[in-house]
Design an enzyme around this catalytic site. Structure first.
Site, PDB file in Angstrom:
ATOM      1  N   GLU A 248       0.833  -1.203   0.000  1.00  0.00           N
ATOM      2  CA  GLU A 248       0.000   0.000   0.000  1.00  0.00           C
ATOM      3  C   GLU A 248       0.875   1.264   0.000  1.00  0.00           C
ATOM      4  O   GLU A 248       0.645   2.188  -0.781  1.00  0.00           O
ATOM      5  CB  GLU A 248      -0.906   0.007   1.240  1.00  0.00           C
ATOM      6  CG  GLU A 248      -1.769   1.251   1.371  1.00  0.00           C
ATOM      7  CD  GLU A 248      -2.905   1.287   0.345  1.00  0.00           C
ATOM      8  OE1 GLU A 248      -3.808   0.462   0.467  1.00  0.00           O
ATOM      9  OE2 GLU A 248      -2.874   2.141  -0.557  1.00  0.00           O
TER      10      GLU A 248
ATOM     11  N   ASP B 197       1.011   4.002  -2.921  1.00  0.00           N
ATOM     12  CA  ASP B 197       0.616   5.390  -2.658  1.00  0.00           C
ATOM     13  C   ASP B 197       1.723   6.374  -3.024  1.00  0.00           C
ATOM     14  O   ASP B 197       1.454   7.433  -3.584  1.00  0.00           O
ATOM     15  CB  ASP B 197       0.257   5.565  -1.175  1.00  0.00           C
ATOM     16  CG  ASP B 197      -1.011   4.804  -0.792  1.00  0.00           C
ATOM     17  OD1 ASP B 197      -1.750   4.385  -1.698  1.00  0.00           O
ATOM     18  OD2 ASP B 197      -1.244   4.624   0.411  1.00  0.00           O
TER      19      ASP B 197
ATOM     20  N   SER C  42      -7.631   1.966  -3.234  1.00  0.00           N
ATOM     21  CA  SER C  42      -6.310   2.413  -2.802  1.00  0.00           C
ATOM     22  C   SER C  42      -5.486   2.953  -3.967  1.00  0.00           C
ATOM     23  O   SER C  42      -4.550   3.720  -3.767  1.00  0.00           O
ATOM     24  CB  SER C  42      -5.515   1.237  -2.229  1.00  0.00           C
ATOM     25  OG  SER C  42      -6.025   0.835  -1.015  1.00  0.00           O
TER      26      SER C  42
ATOM     27  N   ASP D 102     -19.042  10.807 -16.822  1.00  0.00           N
ATOM     28  CA  ASP D 102     -20.047  10.051 -16.074  1.00  0.00           C
ATOM     29  C   ASP D 102     -19.846   8.568 -16.376  1.00  0.00           C
ATOM     30  O   ASP D 102     -19.838   8.164 -17.540  1.00  0.00           O
ATOM     31  CB  ASP D 102     -21.440  10.528 -16.522  1.00  0.00           C
ATOM     32  CG  ASP D 102     -22.547  10.014 -15.621  1.00  0.00           C
ATOM     33  OD1 ASP D 102     -22.228   9.369 -14.602  1.00  0.00           O
ATOM     34  OD2 ASP D 102     -23.716  10.274 -15.947  1.00  0.00           O
ATOM     35  N   ILE D 103     -19.656   7.779 -15.338  1.00  0.00           N
ATOM     36  CA  ILE D 103     -19.482   6.330 -15.534  1.00  0.00           C
ATOM     37  C   ILE D 103     -20.863   5.704 -15.359  1.00  0.00           C
ATOM     38  O   ILE D 103     -21.479   5.842 -14.301  1.00  0.00           O
ATOM     39  CB  ILE D 103     -18.485   5.738 -14.504  1.00  0.00           C
ATOM     40  CG1 ILE D 103     -17.178   6.555 -14.452  1.00  0.00           C
ATOM     41  CG2 ILE D 103     -18.221   4.255 -14.793  1.00  0.00           C
ATOM     42  CD1 ILE D 103     -16.387   6.582 -15.720  1.00  0.00           C
TER      43      ILE D 103
ATOM     44  N   GLY E  75     -25.531  10.328 -14.157  1.00  0.00           N
ATOM     45  CA  GLY E  75     -25.465  11.203 -12.981  1.00  0.00           C
ATOM     46  C   GLY E  75     -24.762  10.512 -11.825  1.00  0.00           C
ATOM     47  O   GLY E  75     -24.164   9.436 -11.986  1.00  0.00           O
TER      48      GLY E  75
ATOM     49  N   ASP F 129     -23.909   8.254  -8.707  1.00  0.00           N
ATOM     50  CA  ASP F 129     -24.383   6.959  -8.215  1.00  0.00           C
ATOM     51  C   ASP F 129     -23.440   6.469  -7.121  1.00  0.00           C
ATOM     52  O   ASP F 129     -22.286   6.901  -7.050  1.00  0.00           O
ATOM     53  CB  ASP F 129     -24.472   5.946  -9.379  1.00  0.00           C
ATOM     54  CG  ASP F 129     -23.158   5.797 -10.119  1.00  0.00           C
ATOM     55  OD1 ASP F 129     -22.197   5.274  -9.519  1.00  0.00           O
ATOM     56  OD2 ASP F 129     -23.074   6.218 -11.302  1.00  0.00           O
TER      57      ASP F 129
END
Ligand code: NAG
Ligand code: NAG
Ligand code: NAG
Length: 581
Positions: A303, A307, A500, A541-542, A560, A562
């Site tokens: 992680e 990052d 992540s 927009d996915i 829109g 979600d």
């Protein structure tokens, strides 16, 4: 006779505990039962010393929220006029009356205290279990974590004198049981091939990005500039928990000579840069250690490496700091309180804070969640954009077993932070099935998202009624690619998935926008959400995908906002234009 003397002694103890014997104790917080995963393991020894913290009532928390919105709503006259450290502290400090009432009561009971937070709203006190049981009408006991066997001393309820109601917000840790933050990407496996840098082509991420997502993929997909940032005052902070630390050598194959300088410079990033951002080789991040955090170059965390690699490589040359929060957490909440108290002492504060760890919201009592959320509001008011990953368990949060209700994640449910969900694929970009999203049961829906969320809820009708709280704060806010990220870890290339991944990428985009704003003499973006929800043109927009969990198909992405992908994934050029760059 024996029985009588026991009663007599405890009567004396009770009478001595309070300067006003008639100042009755009133139950302040209680839980009905031992939380799942813990078992009562007998009374705690009388002489066991508790490190407790008192959260004092802050004098004007509504004022803080108001100011936060004033400086974060693009149409407000105060937009971008972030508060100073002193201005924030004036809002959250306890009133003089509260301060005096609590400290007089502590002194009357011979309890020493120290001040933990810069505004004086947190005090630390130590006392034995016996003292605490008497003073707080509590029953501190041992509770065993059934998975780890680790024992913690907690109480199922405690009381405070009636005269301190309105002065003491809560006492911690008491009814808040230890909760471990969930984090860490899912390691998919080793990279299929050694990654090779190729020059970024104009806004056209190739299909190969579906299988192996690189910094170039991100730059092509979202139109992120590759030019180096210029502002040295701009700072991007990345936090790591549960013993994760970032490896400098994975970032650059640096020699052992650099290892000796590790504490001051940074090594784990270079292998990654050599192969994926050759122009940035040698770029480093700085390190801050709190709660016994370590900077151990021999076993870096996936992680932490993820990052730092996806901040340094995307936020080209934005000064980046890795804050490693160790496992010596006196704050009773895995260091989440200690890191905000630390950040609040800084002046200036970092412009962006990226965190890829979260809790299942039901594991936290409202008191501690609300206190942390207000601490994020303080940093937001000072100009920090705070980003948290939404979680990787779909509508089950991070719940591994079955769930009978959807499980929201915290801090994503705090209205004052930006929650990041995940997408996958480049053409078209669709939601990632693990992308957590949903609705808080602790925090009410904030105005900035109410229209977008109501429209979503109208679309689903009564689907999942009873499984989530339709009046709660909804998340995530935005989303970004989070599947098949290539990282350098332990001297090899791996593929990882998770929100992540999406979080440091989004944090880097915000940091690059801040670089341009600062260079134009303007304020950094600060708390993002009011801007995000009124700028749909700045997001793709996915509209396809679901986030299954709790034996359901989960929510669906659609037109829109979600609760799978938020308002969508960022378009850098459009973000520039909505903020007037
Ligand atoms: C309580 O104990 C902790 C560690 O044991 C110590 O750091 C702290 O200063 C103590 N606080 C007070 C008020 O004595
Ligand atoms: C990428 O473009 C730069 C500048 O045009 C050039 O110097 C470099 O050689 C190119 N790298 C590759 C791998 O093609
Ligand atoms: C739903 O959320 C609201 C707003 O936070 C809260 O007042 C209410 O108690 C919640 N209801 C449930 C059932 O969690």
């Amino acid at each position: 006779m024996v029985k009588l003397s026991v009663v007599f002694i405890s009567f004396i103890a009770l009478a001595c505990a309070s300067p006003h014997p008639r100042d009755a104790l009133h139950v302040h917080e209680r839980r009905d039962s031992v939380p799942n995963g813990f078992a009562h393991a007998g009374p705690a020894p009388d002489d066991h010393v508790l490190n407790l913290r008192l959260a004092l009532v802050q004098n004007n928390i509504d004022g803080l929220h108001q100011k936060l919105y004033d400086v974060s709503k693009p149409k407000s006259a105060s937009y971008g006029k972030h508060l100073s450290k002193a201005e924030v502290e004036a809002l959250v400090a306890p009133s003089a009356e509260t301060d005096t009432a609590v400290k007089n009561w502590l002194s009357a009971n011979n309890i020493a205290y120290n001040t933990i937070s810069p505004a004086g709203d947190w005090l630390g006190i130590n006392m034995t279990v016996q003292q605490a049981n008497t003073l707080f009408g509590a029953e501190f006991s041992n509770f065993k974590n059934q998975a780890t066997g680790k024992q913690s001393v907690r109480t199922l309820s405690y009381s405070i004198p009636a005269s301190l109601k309105g002065h003491i917000d809560f006492i911690h840790p008491t009814v808040a049981f230890p909760a471990k933050p969930l984090g860490g990407p899912k390691v998919v496996g080793k990279a299929k091939s050694q990654p090779k840098f190729s020059n970024v082509t104009a806004n056209a991420a190739p299909a190969s990005c579906n299988d192996q997502f690189t910094p170039s993929c991100a730059q092509e997909l979202y139109g992120i500039p590759t030019t180096a940032a210029t502002q040295s005052s701009n700072q991007l902070a990345v936090s790591g928990f549960i013993g994760q630390y970032a490896s400098l050598s994975d970032l650059a194959v640096c020699s052992f000579i650099l290892l000796a300088e590790w504490q001051a410079s940074d090594l784990g990033l270079q292998l990654f840069l050599e192969n994926l951002r050759p122009d940035l080789v040698g770029t480093t991040f700085s390190v801050e250690l709190i709660d016994g955090g370590i900077n151990n170059q021999n076993s870096p965390g996936d992680e932490a490496d993820l990052d730092t690699q996806y901040t340094v490589s995307i936020a080209s040359k934005v000064p980046t700091i890795f804050i490693s929060v160790g496992s010596n957490n006196p704050d009773g909440i895995s260091g989440f309180l200690d890191i905000v108290n630390y950040l609040e002492t800084l002046n200036p504060v970092p412009n962006v804070l990226s965190t890829s760890y979260s809790f299942n919201e039901p594991e936290l009592p409202f008191s501690i969640a609300n206190s942390l959320c207000n601490a994020y509001a303080q940093l937001g008011a000072r100009g920090t954009s705070i980003l948290f990953s939404s979680g990787d368990g779909g509508v089950s949060g991070g719940q591994s077993g079955g769930c009978t209700e959807f499980v929201p994640t915290f801090p994503s449910t705090c209205p004052f932070i930006t929650s990041i969900g995940a997408t996958q694929n480049v053409n078209p970009e669709v939601s990632a099935s693990f992308s957590s999203g949903g609705f808080s049961t602790l925090f009410a829906i904030p105005d900035y998202q109410s229209a977008a969320v109501e429209s979503y809820l109208a679309g689903i009708g009564s689907q999942y009624a009873g499984l989530f709280n339709a009046s709660g704060r909804a998340f995530p806010d935005v989303s970004a690619a989070g599947v098949n990220y290539i990282i350098a870890w332990m001297d090899e290339f791996w593929l990882v998935d998770g929100t992540s991944c999406s979080t440091p990428l989004t944090a880097s985009i915000v940091s690059l926008l801040n670089d341009e704003l600062i260079s134009a003499g303007r304020a950094p973006l600060g708390f993002l959400n009011p801007l995000l929800y009124e700028s749909p043109s700045a997001f793709t927009d996915i509209t396809s995908g679901t986030n299954p969990g709790c034996n359901t198909n989960g929510f669906s992405a659609g037109a829109g906002w979600d609760p799978v992908t938020g308002v969508g994934s960022p378009i850098f050029s459009e973000l520039r234009s909505v903020i007037g760059l």
